[in-house]
Design a protein around this motif. Structure first.
Motif, PDB file in Angstrom:
ATOM      1  N   VAL A   1     -21.493  33.100 -33.668  1.00  0.00           N
ATOM      2  CA  VAL A   1     -20.075  32.687 -33.564  1.00  0.00           C
ATOM      3  C   VAL A   1     -20.008  31.706 -32.541  1.00  0.00           C
ATOM      4  CG1 VAL A   1     -17.892  33.527 -33.058  1.00  0.00           C
ATOM      5  CG2 VAL A   1     -19.161  34.989 -34.336  1.00  0.00           C
ATOM      6  N   GLY A   2     -19.727  30.568 -32.895  1.00  0.00           N
ATOM      7  CA  GLY A   2     -19.592  29.566 -31.742  1.00  0.00           C
ATOM      8  C   GLY A   2     -20.109  28.364 -32.054  1.00  0.00           C
ATOM      9  N   ARG A   3     -20.503  27.480 -31.073  1.00  0.00           N
ATOM     10  CA  ARG A   3     -20.918  26.143 -31.035  1.00  0.00           C
ATOM     11  C   ARG A   3     -21.928  25.787 -29.928  1.00  0.00           C
ATOM     12  NH1 ARG A   3     -17.091  20.910 -30.736  1.00  0.00           N
ATOM     13  NH2 ARG A   3     -18.862  19.272 -30.282  1.00  0.00           N
ATOM     14  N   LEU A   4     -22.854  24.717 -30.297  1.00  0.00           N
ATOM     15  CA  LEU A   4     -23.704  24.390 -29.582  1.00  0.00           C
ATOM     16  C   LEU A   4     -23.730  22.886 -29.639  1.00  0.00           C
ATOM     17  CD1 LEU A   4     -26.494  25.058 -27.983  1.00  0.00           C
ATOM     18  CD2 LEU A   4     -27.749  24.525 -30.001  1.00  0.00           C
ATOM     19  N   SER A   5     -23.861  22.343 -28.155  1.00  0.00           N
ATOM     20  CA  SER A   5     -23.982  21.024 -27.986  1.00  0.00           C
ATOM     21  C   SER A   5     -25.321  20.684 -27.367  1.00  0.00           C
ATOM     22  CB  SER A   5     -22.912  20.359 -27.249  1.00  0.00           C
ATOM     23  OG  SER A   5     -21.632  20.471 -27.903  1.00  0.00           O
ATOM     24  N   THR A   6     -26.122  19.745 -27.724  1.00  0.00           N
ATOM     25  CA  THR A   6     -27.260  19.431 -27.134  1.00  0.00           C
ATOM     26  C   THR A   6     -27.653  17.917 -27.207  1.00  0.00           C
ATOM     27  OG1 THR A   6     -29.755  20.191 -27.234  1.00  0.00           O
ATOM     28  CG2 THR A   6     -28.517  19.933 -29.569  1.00  0.00           C
ATOM     29  N   ARG A   7     -28.423  17.466 -26.440  1.00  0.00           N
ATOM     30  CA  ARG A   7     -29.131  16.271 -26.398  1.00  0.00           C
ATOM     31  C   ARG A   7     -30.617  16.109 -26.988  1.00  0.00           C
ATOM     32  NH1 ARG A   7     -27.450  12.398 -22.349  1.00  0.00           N
ATOM     33  NH2 ARG A   7     -29.511  12.317 -21.792  1.00  0.00           N
TER      34      ARG A   7
ATOM     35  N   GLY B   1     -23.125  30.694 -44.370  1.00  0.00           N
ATOM     36  CA  GLY B   1     -24.138  30.066 -44.227  1.00  0.00           C
ATOM     37  C   GLY B   1     -24.135  28.456 -43.691  1.00  0.00           C
ATOM     38  N   LEU B   2     -23.107  28.062 -43.699  1.00  0.00           N
ATOM     39  CA  LEU B   2     -22.735  26.669 -42.990  1.00  0.00           C
ATOM     40  C   LEU B   2     -22.468  26.309 -41.897  1.00  0.00           C
ATOM     41  CD1 LEU B   2     -20.330  25.549 -46.000  1.00  0.00           C
ATOM     42  CD2 LEU B   2     -22.830  25.074 -46.041  1.00  0.00           C
ATOM     43  N   VAL B   3     -23.021  25.199 -41.353  1.00  0.00           N
ATOM     44  CA  VAL B   3     -22.955  24.640 -39.965  1.00  0.00           C
ATOM     45  C   VAL B   3     -22.184  23.394 -39.963  1.00  0.00           C
ATOM     46  CG1 VAL B   3     -24.305  24.088 -38.006  1.00  0.00           C
ATOM     47  CG2 VAL B   3     -24.890  26.291 -39.303  1.00  0.00           C
ATOM     48  N   ALA B   4     -21.414  23.208 -39.326  1.00  0.00           N
ATOM     49  CA  ALA B   4     -20.642  21.701 -39.134  1.00  0.00           C
ATOM     50  C   ALA B   4     -21.701  21.035 -38.004  1.00  0.00           C
ATOM     51  CB  ALA B   4     -19.404  21.949 -38.681  1.00  0.00           C
ATOM     52  N   TYR B   5     -22.172  19.684 -38.449  1.00  0.00           N
ATOM     53  CA  TYR B   5     -22.925  19.104 -37.534  1.00  0.00           C
ATOM     54  C   TYR B   5     -22.281  17.641 -37.421  1.00  0.00           C
ATOM     55  CZ  TYR B   5     -27.047  16.340 -36.586  1.00  0.00           C
ATOM     56  OH  TYR B   5     -27.895  15.341 -36.029  1.00  0.00           O
ATOM     57  N   GLU B   6     -22.601  17.149 -36.295  1.00  0.00           N
ATOM     58  CA  GLU B   6     -22.095  15.830 -35.886  1.00  0.00           C
ATOM     59  C   GLU B   6     -23.111  15.412 -34.744  1.00  0.00           C
ATOM     60  OE1 GLU B   6     -18.623  13.825 -33.418  1.00  0.00           O
ATOM     61  OE2 GLU B   6     -18.285  15.667 -33.870  1.00  0.00           O
ATOM     62  N   ALA B   7     -23.494  14.007 -35.270  1.00  0.00           N
ATOM     63  CA  ALA B   7     -24.586  13.290 -34.430  1.00  0.00           C
ATOM     64  C   ALA B   7     -23.702  12.124 -33.892  1.00  0.00           C
ATOM     65  CB  ALA B   7     -25.691  12.945 -34.920  1.00  0.00           C
ATOM     66  N   ARG B   8     -23.145  12.091 -32.506  1.00  0.00           N
ATOM     67  CA  ARG B   8     -22.549  11.289 -31.905  1.00  0.00           C
ATOM     68  C   ARG B   8     -22.843   9.806 -32.048  1.00  0.00           C
ATOM     69  NH1 ARG B   8     -21.357  11.667 -25.910  1.00  0.00           N
ATOM     70  NH2 ARG B   8     -20.855  13.667 -26.408  1.00  0.00           N
TER      71      ARG B   8
ATOM     72  N   SER C   1     -23.712  18.285 -32.040  1.00  0.00           N
ATOM     73  CA  SER C   1     -23.290  19.587 -32.067  1.00  0.00           C
ATOM     74  C   SER C   1     -23.267  20.140 -33.419  1.00  0.00           C
ATOM     75  CB  SER C   1     -21.531  19.217 -31.437  1.00  0.00           C
ATOM     76  OG  SER C   1     -20.779  18.722 -32.779  1.00  0.00           O
ATOM     77  N   TYR C   2     -23.356  21.395 -33.100  1.00  0.00           N
ATOM     78  CA  TYR C   2     -23.413  22.425 -34.435  1.00  0.00           C
ATOM     79  C   TYR C   2     -22.415  23.663 -34.155  1.00  0.00           C
ATOM     80  CZ  TYR C   2     -28.056  20.426 -34.763  1.00  0.00           C
ATOM     81  OH  TYR C   2     -29.463  19.576 -34.928  1.00  0.00           O
ATOM     82  N   THR C   3     -21.758  23.827 -35.185  1.00  0.00           N
ATOM     83  CA  THR C   3     -20.814  24.882 -35.013  1.00  0.00           C
ATOM     84  C   THR C   3     -20.819  25.739 -36.428  1.00  0.00           C
ATOM     85  OG1 THR C   3     -19.071  23.398 -34.128  1.00  0.00           O
ATOM     86  CG2 THR C   3     -18.357  25.308 -35.060  1.00  0.00           C
ATOM     87  N   ARG C   4     -21.015  27.004 -36.079  1.00  0.00           N
ATOM     88  CA  ARG C   4     -21.308  27.922 -37.157  1.00  0.00           C
ATOM     89  C   ARG C   4     -20.201  28.131 -38.095  1.00  0.00           C
ATOM     90  NH1 ARG C   4     -25.917  30.269 -38.175  1.00  0.00           N
ATOM     91  NH2 ARG C   4     -26.681  30.495 -35.988  1.00  0.00           N
ATOM     92  N   GLU C   5     -20.192  28.167 -39.226  1.00  0.00           N
ATOM     93  CA  GLU C   5     -19.076  28.332 -40.019  1.00  0.00           C
ATOM     94  C   GLU C   5     -19.344  29.409 -40.905  1.00  0.00           C
ATOM     95  OE1 GLU C   5     -17.734  24.742 -41.813  1.00  0.00           O
ATOM     96  OE2 GLU C   5     -16.842  24.123 -39.633  1.00  0.00           O
TER      97      GLU C   5
END
Length: 185
Positions: A121-127, A151-158, A144-148
């Motif tokens: 449960v939660g989010r991970l930010s990484t470089r 089995g889905l994960v919200a993903y963002e690449a800045r 950034s990865y946020t578990r939903e």
């Protein structure tokens, strides 16, 4: 260097002709991804083999890429020392200092490392040290990865401005990368 195989995955490209397959293995106190990507892009057909090694906490220690790209043989080595300093083929890459992961832009396999660190449960930010083609070009990719649910994960690449929802299996491999990759049966 073979290690004990834990899982395998194969994908087919959705945005071009191509496929990728990899094997996850336990290697000493860490992990290793061994993969084979075959695809066509603006330079023609590419055949790239990769080996990514991590420590026991799923942080990348090295990545070796070899094969054929752009009509010629290639060989690249990304190495992160224990202080977080990176090199590409023995040349310091200070712009990558502090990156924990490697993101090989030609494969979905390297999303595995941050996904394995992502809490239930939660989010991970990484470089990540982001290797892109043609080139190689290397730079930072803040992810950034946020578990939903489901089995889905919200993903963002800045830096690329890319956002999506990734479908992920129990091992942490991406099974659907919308518009780019999907697991092959």
């Amino acid at each position: 260097m073979s290690g004990e195989t834990i899982a395998t995955m194969q994908w087919r490209a959705l945005d071009r002709d191509g496929e990728d397959k990899c094997r996850l293995a336990r290697l000493g106190a860490g992990w290793m991804l061994v993969g084979h990507a075959r695809f066509r892009d603006g330079t023609g057909w590419a055949a790239l083999d990769y080996v990514v090694r991590t420590d026991g906490d799923w942080r990348t220690t090295s990545a070796d890429i070899s094969g054929e790209y752009g009509g010629g043989a290639v060989g690249w080595r990304l190495l992160r020392d224990p202080t977080g300093t990176w090199q590409l083929n023995d040349t310091a890459q200070p712009q990558l200092d502090g990156a924990e992961d490697v993101d090989l832009g030609f494969t979905p396999a390297t999303n595995l490392m941050p996904l394995r660190r992502l809490p239930e449960v939660g989010r991970l930010s990484t470089r990540a040290a982001w290797l892109r083609l043609p080139g190689p070009q290397v730079g930072i990719l803040t992810q950034s990865y946020t578990r939903e649910r489901g089995g889905l994960v919200a993903y963002e690449a800045r830096e690329s401005g890319y956002r999506t929802h990734l479908a992920v299996d129990a091992q942490g491999f991406v099974t659907t990368y919308p518009g780019l990759w999907e697991a092959a049966s």
